[in-house]
Design a protein around this motif. Structure first.
Motif, PDB file in Angstrom:
ATOM      1  N   ARG A 111       0.811  -1.224   0.000  1.00 35.41           N
ATOM      2  CA  ARG A 111       0.000   0.000   0.000  1.00 35.41           C
ATOM      3  C   ARG A 111       0.843   1.272   0.000  1.00 35.41           C
ATOM      4  N   SER A 112       2.145   1.148  -0.071  1.00 35.49           N
ATOM      5  CA  SER A 112       2.979   2.312   0.224  1.00 35.49           C
ATOM      6  C   SER A 112       4.001   2.652  -0.855  1.00 35.49           C
ATOM      7  N   VAL A 113       3.678   2.369  -2.124  1.00 38.72           N
ATOM      8  CA  VAL A 113       4.546   2.819  -3.208  1.00 38.72           C
ATOM      9  C   VAL A 113       4.147   4.253  -3.569  1.00 38.72           C
ATOM     10  N   ARG A 114       5.136   5.091  -3.729  1.00 38.45           N
ATOM     11  CA  ARG A 114       4.876   6.469  -4.144  1.00 38.45           C
ATOM     12  C   ARG A 114       5.995   6.937  -5.060  1.00 38.45           C
ATOM     13  N   HIS A 115       5.691   7.919  -5.897  1.00 39.88           N
ATOM     14  CA  HIS A 115       6.708   8.530  -6.755  1.00 39.88           C
ATOM     15  C   HIS A 115       6.266   9.943  -7.100  1.00 39.88           C
ATOM     16  N   ASN A 368       1.283  10.107  -4.960  1.00 41.36           N
ATOM     17  CA  ASN A 368       1.798  10.017  -3.594  1.00 41.36           C
ATOM     18  C   ASN A 368       1.413   8.716  -2.896  1.00 41.36           C
ATOM     19  N   ALA A 369       0.486   7.987  -3.463  1.00 38.08           N
ATOM     20  CA  ALA A 369       0.047   6.728  -2.852  1.00 38.08           C
ATOM     21  C   ALA A 369      -0.551   5.836  -3.921  1.00 38.08           C
ATOM     22  N   MET A 370      -0.211   4.557  -3.864  1.00 38.93           N
ATOM     23  CA  MET A 370      -0.815   3.579  -4.767  1.00 38.93           C
ATOM     24  C   MET A 370      -0.667   2.201  -4.138  1.00 38.93           C
ATOM     25  N   SER A 371      -1.515   1.288  -4.588  1.00 40.99           N
ATOM     26  CA  SER A 371      -1.467  -0.096  -4.098  1.00 40.99           C
ATOM     27  C   SER A 371      -1.066  -1.023  -5.236  1.00 40.99           C
ATOM     28  N   ILE A 372      -0.281  -2.046  -4.896  1.00 42.32           N
ATOM     29  CA  ILE A 372       0.128  -3.073  -5.853  1.00 42.32           C
ATOM     30  C   ILE A 372      -0.133  -4.430  -5.230  1.00 42.32           C
ATOM     31  N   MET A 373      -0.746  -5.331  -5.992  1.00 44.23           N
ATOM     32  CA  MET A 373      -1.024  -6.677  -5.512  1.00 44.23           C
ATOM     33  C   MET A 373      -0.023  -7.668  -6.090  1.00 44.23           C
ATOM     34  N   VAL A 384      -0.155  -7.346   4.342  1.00 46.63           N
ATOM     35  CA  VAL A 384      -0.198  -6.006   3.776  1.00 46.63           C
ATOM     36  C   VAL A 384       1.091  -5.311   4.173  1.00 46.63           C
ATOM     37  N   ILE A 385       1.775  -4.739   3.207  1.00 49.26           N
ATOM     38  CA  ILE A 385       3.071  -4.106   3.432  1.00 49.26           C
ATOM     39  C   ILE A 385       2.908  -2.599   3.309  1.00 49.26           C
ATOM     40  N   GLY A 386       3.345  -1.869   4.315  1.00 55.40           N
ATOM     41  CA  GLY A 386       3.270  -0.424   4.295  1.00 55.40           C
ATOM     42  C   GLY A 386       1.869   0.093   4.546  1.00 55.40           C
ATOM     43  N   ALA A 387       1.762   1.401   4.606  1.00 56.04           N
ATOM     44  CA  ALA A 387       0.461   2.024   4.865  1.00 56.04           C
ATOM     45  C   ALA A 387       0.463   3.460   4.386  1.00 56.04           C
ATOM     46  N   THR A 388      -0.727   3.938   4.071  1.00 56.52           N
ATOM     47  CA  THR A 388      -0.944   5.357   3.827  1.00 56.52           C
ATOM     48  C   THR A 388      -1.480   5.987   5.111  1.00 56.52           C
ATOM     49  N   ASP A 389      -1.518   7.311   5.153  1.00 58.12           N
ATOM     50  CA  ASP A 389      -2.060   8.003   6.317  1.00 58.12           C
ATOM     51  C   ASP A 389      -3.566   7.732   6.429  1.00 58.12           C
ATOM     52  N   PRO A 390      -4.196   8.079   7.540  1.00 61.21           N
ATOM     53  CA  PRO A 390      -5.599   7.707   7.760  1.00 61.21           C
ATOM     54  C   PRO A 390      -6.575   8.183   6.688  1.00 61.21           C
ATOM     55  N   ASP A 397       4.210   4.764   5.876  1.00 65.73           N
ATOM     56  CA  ASP A 397       4.882   3.679   6.582  1.00 65.73           C
ATOM     57  C   ASP A 397       5.457   2.703   5.565  1.00 65.73           C
ATOM     58  N   ARG A 398       6.730   2.381   5.709  1.00 64.50           N
ATOM     59  CA  ARG A 398       7.455   1.497   4.780  1.00 64.50           C
ATOM     60  C   ARG A 398       7.321   2.040   3.344  1.00 64.50           C
TER      61      ARG A 398
END
Length: 443
Positions: A111-115, A368-373, A384-390, A397-398
């Motif tokens: 849940r925590s890939v960003r670019h 700034n935020a994306m999910s990859i399965m 689930v790896i990483g996290a976005t803010d609430p 996170d991660r």
């Protein structure tokens, strides 16, 4: 077959525009200059994955309405869909992801890939290659400054059974080409719809009226007529050798019983075809499984139409159930056939979507935020790896990068992401500038 456009109005493009300029645009002398092989430090191809199926959701799928719902956020952020429980304690997906939620123990979601590339052209390039574009590019640009994941895999792993090593269905993504690796590593595109009764793949069978004997005679005749000298050292990048490889691939494809068999999707039982879904995406996923069985190392399932600037919820009410069913069935089917341990399945697009719903009931581009399965190839499931803010604004996170994503795919396939490649001009370049895979996915 549905034709989807993104916000720039782009639909199909000639694949020659998608990253072949390095092979076709350079001068003859340049192409004969030292190309170079992978560095001697390249790892042996002994990763857990023999194949990768990359499901590309072109346009940028929303993380809120798929794998990262935010039920506690204000209504203008959380949207219209409700969260549902998964097989992972305390983890929720969005309401239409019912079948994937039911097999979440077989999946890993990052849940925590960003670019920082928030338009289609740049974001596509970054995620498809693991390298950011070298110069600013427009939103609708079709650019290639670096070899794609699929082309690199084709070059490193090679092909077998007469089948190309890299397929893309029903088209090639805008940055899915080989760049300096050479046009022979562009994907074999299957544009036809396998859900149609008359489905037939071009270049797989001999042309009508051309018997096998005449075909071989023409092949021999071409070899007699074509006496251009070859520079057979692989590092020379001789374009004549590349043309020979094109011809050889065509001969192999048309003469391969395994290739003929792989494309005979009508041989599948009606029940399995229904299970995948009798629609274009479902049958392409089934065809991808057949290509994996035939030994193809990289297949891209290109799914356009995820650029939802307007009417997001109505569109996803129709589309997500089909998507969810097909991807879950693909994972289950691979598992039942003993193929999941050796097949990496990845689902992503170029970025996520904005937190606030816009005036047109859509979400805009958001990198700034994306999910990859991920699933398969010894990927530990149920996590689930990483996290976005609430409220889902940013990965906090991660935090991970496209380079980490690309390095994970390469490492799974037994390809060293830290190796040095050389362009036809002799310029060294890192395959991935940060060759660090996502450790939680490595098993």
């Amino acid at each position: 077959m549905a034709s989807y456009a993104n916000c720039e109005g782009q639909t199909r493009r000639d694949c020659l525009k998608l990253g072949l300029s390095a092979a076709l645009g350079a001068g003859f002398v340049d192409l004969l200059r030292l190309k170079g092989n992978a560095s001697s430090s390249a790892a042996a191809l002994d990763g857990p994955a023999k194949s990768c199926i990359l499901v590309w959701l072109d346009g940028g799928p929303t993380h809120y309405e798929t794998f990262d719902p935010k039920p506690a956020a204000p209504s203008e952020i959380r949207g219209e869909f409700s969260p549902i429980s998964t097989k992972i304690d305390g983890v929720q997906f969005s309401q239409h992801m019912t079948r994937l939620a039911g097999i979440a123990d077989k999946l890993a979601v990052v849940r925590s890939v960003r670019h920082n590339q928030g338009n289609h052209g740049a974001g596509n390039h970054y995620m498809m290659t693991g390298a950011p574009p070298r110069i600013p590019v427009g939103c609708g640009a079709f650019v290639s400054f670096h070899p794609s994941l699929g082309s690199t895999t084709a070059a490193m792993r090679g092909h077998q059974n007469g089948l190309p090593a890299y397929f893309s269905m029903p088209r090639m993504s805008r940055s899915g080409g080989p760049n300096f690796l050479g046009a022979q590593y562009a994907p074999f595109v299957v544009p036809d719809d396998p859900n149609r009764d008359n489905f037939r793949v071009r270049d797989v069978a001999l042309p009508k009226g051309l018997e096998e004997g005449r075909f071989e005679h023409r092949r021999d005749l071409r070899e007699l007529v074509d006496r251009l000298p070859r520079i057979r050292d692989k590092v020379a990048g001789d374009p004549v050798m590349a043309l020979d490889e094109y011809y050889q691939q065509s001969y192999d494809l048309m003469g391969s019983a395994e290739a003929q068999k792989a494309f005979r999707i009508a041989d599948e039982k009606a029940g399995i075809r229904e299970r995948y879904g009798r629609n274009s995406f479902g049958q392409r996923a089934l065809l991808a499984r057949r290509l994996v069985e035939a030994g193809v190392p990289f297949i891209t399932l290109y799914e356009g139409g995820w650029d939802h600037h307007r009417g997001l919820f109505k569109a996803l009410d129709k589309r997500l159930p089909t998507f969810d069913n097909t991807v879950a069935t693909l994972i289950e089917d691979l598992d039942e056939r003993g193929l999941l341990d050796s097949t990496l399945v990845v689902v992503l697009g170029e970025f996520g979507r904005t937190p606030k719903i816009n005036k047109d009931a859509g979400r805009d581009h958001w990198s700034n935020a994306m999910s990859i399965m991920f699933a398969g190839a010894n990927t530990p499931g149920g996590q689930v790896i990483g996290a976005t803010d609430p409220q889902g604004y940013s990965a906090v996170d991660r935090v991970l990068s496209p380079e980490n994503f690309a390095s994970t795919v390469y490492t799974k396939l037994g390809i060293d992401p830290g190796q040095i490649l050389y362009t036809p001009q002799g310029r060294p370049t890192h395959l991935v500038s940060d060759p660090t895979p996502i450790s939680e996915l490595m098993g």
